[in-house]
Motif scaffolding. Structure first.
Motif, PDB file in Angstrom:
ATOM      1  N   GLU A 190       0.817  -1.209   0.000  1.00  0.00           N
ATOM      2  CA  GLU A 190       0.000   0.000   0.000  1.00  0.00           C
ATOM      3  C   GLU A 190       0.854   1.265   0.000  1.00  0.00           C
ATOM      4  OE1 GLU A 190      -2.640  -0.228   3.314  1.00  0.00           O
ATOM      5  OE2 GLU A 190      -3.765  -1.942   2.512  1.00  0.00           O
ATOM      6  N   ARG A 191       2.164   1.103   0.017  1.00  0.00           N
ATOM      7  CA  ARG A 191       3.072   2.252   0.007  1.00  0.00           C
ATOM      8  C   ARG A 191       3.327   2.694  -1.425  1.00  0.00           C
ATOM      9  NH1 ARG A 191       8.318   2.529  -0.916  1.00  0.00           N
ATOM     10  NH2 ARG A 191       8.611   0.263  -0.838  1.00  0.00           N
ATOM     11  N   ALA A 192       3.485   4.005  -1.610  1.00  0.00           N
ATOM     12  CA  ALA A 192       3.794   4.522  -2.942  1.00  0.00           C
ATOM     13  C   ALA A 192       5.153   4.006  -3.396  1.00  0.00           C
ATOM     14  CB  ALA A 192       3.785   6.048  -2.928  1.00  0.00           C
ATOM     15  N   TRP A 193       5.243   3.609  -4.659  1.00  0.00           N
ATOM     16  CA  TRP A 193       6.464   3.045  -5.205  1.00  0.00           C
ATOM     17  C   TRP A 193       7.516   4.124  -5.432  1.00  0.00           C
ATOM     18  CZ3 TRP A 193       6.981  -2.115  -5.376  1.00  0.00           C
ATOM     19  CH2 TRP A 193       5.820  -2.893  -5.395  1.00  0.00           C
ATOM     20  N   ALA A 194       8.729   3.875  -4.987  1.00  0.00           N
ATOM     21  CA  ALA A 194       9.865   4.750  -5.251  1.00  0.00           C
ATOM     22  C   ALA A 194      10.684   4.166  -6.396  1.00  0.00           C
ATOM     23  CB  ALA A 194      10.738   4.893  -4.004  1.00  0.00           C
ATOM     24  N   GLU A 195      11.480   5.009  -7.023  1.00  0.00           N
ATOM     25  CA  GLU A 195      12.291   4.568  -8.151  1.00  0.00           C
ATOM     26  C   GLU A 195      13.283   3.490  -7.753  1.00  0.00           C
ATOM     27  OE1 GLU A 195      11.133   8.892  -8.836  1.00  0.00           O
ATOM     28  OE2 GLU A 195      11.805   7.644  -7.156  1.00  0.00           O
ATOM     29  N   THR A 196      13.652   3.445  -6.479  1.00  0.00           N
ATOM     30  CA  THR A 196      14.629   2.471  -5.995  1.00  0.00           C
ATOM     31  C   THR A 196      14.011   1.123  -5.645  1.00  0.00           C
ATOM     32  OG1 THR A 196      14.349   3.438  -3.795  1.00  0.00           O
ATOM     33  CG2 THR A 196      16.212   4.221  -5.121  1.00  0.00           C
ATOM     34  N   ASP A 197      12.684   1.041  -5.679  1.00  0.00           N
ATOM     35  CA  ASP A 197      12.022  -0.229  -5.356  1.00  0.00           C
ATOM     36  C   ASP A 197      12.237  -1.240  -6.477  1.00  0.00           C
ATOM     37  OD1 ASP A 197      10.954   0.508  -2.881  1.00  0.00           O
ATOM     38  OD2 ASP A 197       9.193   1.431  -3.800  1.00  0.00           O
ATOM     39  N   PRO A 198      12.297  -2.516  -6.130  1.00  0.00           N
ATOM     40  CA  PRO A 198      12.485  -3.539  -7.167  1.00  0.00           C
ATOM     41  C   PRO A 198      11.282  -3.625  -8.097  1.00  0.00           C
ATOM     42  CG  PRO A 198      12.008  -4.572  -5.045  1.00  0.00           C
ATOM     43  CD  PRO A 198      12.228  -3.116  -4.772  1.00  0.00           C
ATOM     44  N   THR A 199      11.563  -3.734  -9.374  1.00  0.00           N
ATOM     45  CA  THR A 199      10.487  -3.907 -10.351  1.00  0.00           C
ATOM     46  C   THR A 199      10.071  -5.375 -10.365  1.00  0.00           C
ATOM     47  OG1 THR A 199      12.169  -4.153 -12.070  1.00  0.00           O
ATOM     48  CG2 THR A 199      11.187  -1.963 -11.791  1.00  0.00           C
TER      49      THR A 199
END
Length: 289
Positions: free
Chosen positions: A108-117
């Motif tokens: 439920e957290r907003a995705w950051a650019e550093t999160d795994p795709t």
């Protein structure tokens, strides 16, 4: 600057036509420019000799992609690499549009650019492949992921809801998928913010991925309710919205349950934050209602 924009009829391309200011836009589209024809891509970029390229064209049929994986991969996964290599030859950086579909939609957290795709469908996989192809092309780039795009132009959720409300009293709309509704005009403003910064400081913040989306989150059902509320204020079509579960509205391609995007990195690098999504929605309804 002379800016080559891939695509002509898309929402972002038409929005750029309004927001480009003094920059010269050259639109490249079929038949002369075809994402499925690398030679046409290379020839167009060599002929135009752009100062910068905005890579906005894409294969966007999310469900159809499940039946046409090779086509989706060629257009979304391979063409950005061709664009990048051709751009490198003429010394042009590339601004490339991507999507929230590169994530698996969990949490439920907003995705950051550093999160795994972790894309869960062919469309998302093809767009992620395109990001990787551009990044390794040799051209300076910025990849800008966005989500839930709407505008006064083309086909989109807002215009579909208004059309359906003309003949229906109620609609069933998914209420358990969350994201950031994003005006294509705001995307155009974000793109031009980068263009103007690169004009003064070439490659500032280049070779990175950014998230650019409308401020604030909602679900599809509440988005639809906001559309009808604003439309009704203007005497336009409106109807009752029944929120339903994703399981009650099966589609060939699985949609991410969580498409929220964290846009902090883009704000910090380029000092641009999109307006609140309901504010931009009002502007769109005013134009199409």
């Amino acid at each position: 600057m002379k800016i080559l924009v891939t695509g002509r009829a898309g929402q972002v391309a038409q929005s750029l036509a309004e927001r480009a200011g003094s920059h010269k836009l050259v639109f490249a589209a079929r038949p002369g420019f075809d994402l499925l024809d690398p030679a046409s891509i290379e020839a167009t970029i060599a002929e135009v000799q752009p100062d910068l390229i905005i890579s906005a064209a894409a294969y966007t049929a999310v469900d159809q992609a499940e039946d046409e994986p090779e086509l989706a991969m060629a257009a979304n996964g391979e063409a950005p690499g061709v664009i990048g290599r051709a751009a490198a030859k003429v010394g042009a950086p590339v601004l490339h549009l991507s999507t929230d579909y590169v994530f698996d939609g969990s949490g439920e957290r907003a995705w950051a650019e550093t999160d795994p795709t972790g894309p869960i469908g062919i469309y998302g996989k093809s767009k992620l492949a395109g990001e990787e192809a551009l990044a390794s092309s040799g051209a300076p780039y910025a990849i800008m992921r966005t989500a839930w795009v709407y505008s006064p132009f083309g086909s989109n959720f807002v215009k579909t809801m208004l059309r359906l409300a003309e003949t229906r009293e109620e609609l069933n709309v998914v209420a358990d998928q969350y994201g950031n509704p994003t005006s294509a005009l705001d995307i155009a403003d974000a793109l031009m913010t980068v263009v103007n910064r690169w004009h003064d400081a070439p490659e500032h913040g280049a070779n990175a991925v950014y998230h650019v989306a409308g401020r604030g989150t909602t679900n599809w059902a509440d988005f639809a309710r906001a559309i009808f509320s604003e439309s009704a204020k203007r005497g336009g079509p409106s109807c009752t919205v029944n929120g339903i579960a994703t399981a009650d509205y099966p589609t060939k391609a699985i949609r991410p349950a969580n498409s929220r995007l964290d846009c902090t990195r883009f704000h910090e690098m380029f000092d641009y934050t999109a307006p609140k999504w309901d504010s931009s929605l009002r502007d769109t309804i005013a134009r199409v209602g």
